[in-house]
Design a protein around this motif. Sequence first.
Motif, PDB file in Angstrom:
ATOM      1  N   LYS A   1      24.386   5.360   0.169  1.00 10.59           N
ATOM      2  CA  LYS A   1      23.246   4.501   0.449  1.00 10.59           C
ATOM      3  C   LYS A   1      22.219   5.273   1.270  1.00 10.59           C
ATOM      4  N   ILE A   2      20.950   5.218   0.835  1.00  6.51           N
ATOM      5  CA  ILE A   2      19.869   5.803   1.623  1.00  6.51           C
ATOM      6  C   ILE A   2      18.784   4.743   1.798  1.00  6.51           C
ATOM      7  N   GLU A   3      18.049   4.865   2.871  1.00  6.39           N
ATOM      8  CA  GLU A   3      17.003   3.892   3.189  1.00  6.39           C
ATOM      9  C   GLU A   3      15.763   4.618   3.670  1.00  6.39           C
ATOM     10  N   THR A   4      14.624   3.978   3.479  1.00  7.33           N
ATOM     11  CA  THR A   4      13.384   4.507   4.022  1.00  7.33           C
ATOM     12  C   THR A   4      12.397   3.368   4.214  1.00  7.33           C
ATOM     13  N   ILE A   5      11.402   3.627   5.033  1.00  6.45           N
ATOM     14  CA  ILE A   5      10.310   2.687   5.264  1.00  6.45           C
ATOM     15  C   ILE A   5       9.018   3.436   4.998  1.00  6.45           C
ATOM     16  N   ARG A   6       8.119   2.794   4.242  1.00  6.62           N
ATOM     17  CA  ARG A   6       6.828   3.420   3.944  1.00  6.62           C
ATOM     18  C   ARG A   6       5.726   2.417   4.250  1.00  6.62           C
ATOM     19  N   ASP A   7       4.811   2.800   5.140  1.00  2.00           N
ATOM     20  CA  ASP A   7       3.667   1.961   5.491  1.00  2.00           C
ATOM     21  C   ASP A   7       2.429   2.429   4.736  1.00  2.00           C
ATOM     22  N   PHE A   8       1.637   1.465   4.286  1.00  3.95           N
ATOM     23  CA  PHE A   8       0.375   1.718   3.606  1.00  3.95           C
ATOM     24  C   PHE A   8      -0.745   1.076   4.405  1.00  3.95           C
ATOM     25  N   GLN A   9      -1.904   1.668   4.368  1.00  2.00           N
ATOM     26  CA  GLN A   9      -3.049   1.126   5.084  1.00  2.00           C
ATOM     27  C   GLN A   9      -3.869   0.201   4.199  1.00  2.00           C
ATOM     28  N   ARG A  10      -3.276  -0.257   3.125  1.00  4.24           N
ATOM     29  CA  ARG A  10      -3.927  -1.187   2.211  1.00  4.24           C
ATOM     30  C   ARG A  10      -3.128  -2.478   2.178  1.00  4.24           C
ATOM     31  N   PRO A  11      -3.782  -3.600   1.830  1.00  8.25           N
ATOM     32  CA  PRO A  11      -3.071  -4.884   1.778  1.00  8.25           C
ATOM     33  C   PRO A  11      -1.937  -4.885   0.757  1.00  8.25           C
ATOM     34  N   ARG A  12      -0.992  -5.758   0.991  1.00  7.77           N
ATOM     35  CA  ARG A  12       0.180  -5.861   0.118  1.00  7.77           C
ATOM     36  C   ARG A  12      -0.227  -6.100  -1.338  1.00  7.77           C
ATOM     37  N   ALA A  13      -1.233  -6.940  -1.573  1.00 10.15           N
ATOM     38  CA  ALA A  13      -1.651  -7.224  -2.954  1.00 10.15           C
ATOM     39  C   ALA A  13      -2.076  -5.954  -3.680  1.00 10.15           C
ATOM     40  N   GLN A  14      -2.762  -5.057  -2.995  1.00  6.65           N
ATOM     41  CA  GLN A  14      -3.202  -3.808  -3.623  1.00  6.65           C
ATOM     42  C   GLN A  14      -2.028  -2.875  -3.893  1.00  6.65           C
ATOM     43  N   VAL A  15      -1.090  -2.824  -2.972  1.00  6.10           N
ATOM     44  CA  VAL A  15       0.095  -1.977  -3.165  1.00  6.10           C
ATOM     45  C   VAL A  15       0.941  -2.530  -4.311  1.00  6.10           C
ATOM     46  N   LEU A  16       1.145  -3.850  -4.323  1.00  7.15           N
ATOM     47  CA  LEU A  16       1.909  -4.474  -5.406  1.00  7.15           C
ATOM     48  C   LEU A  16       1.235  -4.239  -6.757  1.00  7.15           C
ATOM     49  N   HIS A  17      -0.077  -4.274  -6.772  1.00  8.57           N
ATOM     50  CA  HIS A  17      -0.814  -4.032  -8.017  1.00  8.57           C
ATOM     51  C   HIS A  17      -0.435  -2.666  -8.603  1.00  8.57           C
ATOM     52  N   MET A  18      -0.315  -1.661  -7.744  1.00 10.22           N
ATOM     53  CA  MET A  18       0.042  -0.325  -8.216  1.00 10.22           C
ATOM     54  C   MET A  18       1.479  -0.309  -8.764  1.00 10.22           C
ATOM     55  N   PHE A  19       2.401  -0.995  -8.086  1.00  5.72           N
ATOM     56  CA  PHE A  19       3.784  -1.040  -8.555  1.00  5.72           C
ATOM     57  C   PHE A  19       3.910  -1.802  -9.869  1.00  5.72           C
ATOM     58  N   ARG A  20       3.017  -2.768 -10.110  1.00  4.88           N
ATOM     59  CA  ARG A  20       3.065  -3.560 -11.335  1.00  4.88           C
ATOM     60  C   ARG A  20       2.397  -2.854 -12.509  1.00  4.88           C
ATOM     61  N   ASP A  21       1.733  -1.763 -12.254  1.00  7.67           N
ATOM     62  CA  ASP A  21       0.997  -1.043 -13.289  1.00  7.67           C
ATOM     63  C   ASP A  21       1.923  -0.045 -13.983  1.00  7.67           C
ATOM     64  N   PRO A  22       2.315  -0.312 -15.236  1.00 12.05           N
ATOM     65  CA  PRO A  22       3.243   0.605 -15.908  1.00 12.05           C
ATOM     66  C   PRO A  22       2.678   2.014 -16.061  1.00 12.05           C
ATOM     67  N   ALA A  23       1.364   2.119 -16.243  1.00 14.94           N
ATOM     68  CA  ALA A  23       0.758   3.451 -16.379  1.00 14.94           C
ATOM     69  C   ALA A  23       0.923   4.260 -15.099  1.00 14.94           C
ATOM     70  N   ARG A  24       0.849   3.602 -13.938  1.00 13.95           N
ATOM     71  CA  ARG A  24       1.024   4.304 -12.657  1.00 13.95           C
ATOM     72  C   ARG A  24       2.450   4.856 -12.551  1.00 13.95           C
ATOM     73  N   ILE A  25       3.413   4.053 -12.910  1.00 18.30           N
ATOM     74  CA  ILE A  25       4.812   4.489 -12.842  1.00 18.30           C
ATOM     75  C   ILE A  25       5.022   5.666 -13.794  1.00 18.30           C
ATOM     76  N   GLU A  26       4.447   5.583 -14.973  1.00 21.35           N
ATOM     77  CA  GLU A  26       4.565   6.680 -15.937  1.00 21.35           C
ATOM     78  C   GLU A  26       3.947   7.958 -15.387  1.00 21.35           C
ATOM     79  N   THR A  27       2.791   7.835 -14.756  1.00 23.84           N
ATOM     80  CA  THR A  27       2.129   9.010 -14.181  1.00 23.84           C
ATOM     81  C   THR A  27       2.991   9.661 -13.112  1.00 23.84           C
ATOM     82  N   VAL A  28       3.554   8.859 -12.223  1.00 22.90           N
ATOM     83  CA  VAL A  28       4.390   9.401 -11.142  1.00 22.90           C
ATOM     84  C   VAL A  28       5.624  10.092 -11.722  1.00 22.90           C
ATOM     85  N   LEU A  29       6.266   9.477 -12.702  1.00 23.45           N
ATOM     86  CA  LEU A  29       7.440  10.101 -13.329  1.00 23.45           C
ATOM     87  C   LEU A  29       7.055  11.401 -14.048  1.00 23.45           C
ATOM     88  N   GLN A  30       5.904  11.405 -14.711  1.00 22.09           N
ATOM     89  CA  GLN A  30       5.448  12.621 -15.396  1.00 22.09           C
ATOM     90  C   GLN A  30       5.138  13.729 -14.395  1.00 22.09           C
TER      91      GLN A  30
END
Length: 145
Positions: free
Chosen positions: A2-31
């Motif tokens: 088990k590993i854990e981490t905490i990551r803070d963003f200086q943007r609102p939760r809605a904007q961060v969630l938007h990026m996680f919900r974007d399949p193209a973003r996930i594809e870009t990061v994996l690529q």
Amino acid sequence: MKIETIRDFQRPRAQVLHMFRDPARIETVLQEMGARVERVSVAPQMAWSCAMVWREEPRKFSVNLLETSTDETMTMTLESDLAGADMVMDFYDLDDGGCRIIVEAELSAHTMVARLALQSLRLVRGKAEDRLKRFVGALGGPPRK
């Protein structure tokens, strides 16, 4: 393991969630990590079939992402013949208007080679947690230009 981490963003939760919900973003990061990525399913349970070279061998793996609690929790599963990872990502609002993600990942080995790699990773737990933090940061970061 088990590993854990905490990551803070200086943007609102809605904007961060938007990026996680974007399949193209996930594809870009994996690529960017060196994977070949093919989307096989879209929301509500997004899924990808992937391949990359690890230890000089081509390796196939799958990625699944599901928002298990709207605007609060997502789970991501990475699975291959060698190993698997189950990640739970909880999203929180910060007082300054930012967003915090707390990630818990359970790594499991399916082969002897993966067990040995996981054992060596235990010795450098901080390095594994740092990689996880960078991965989450890349997924939730601001849009790239």
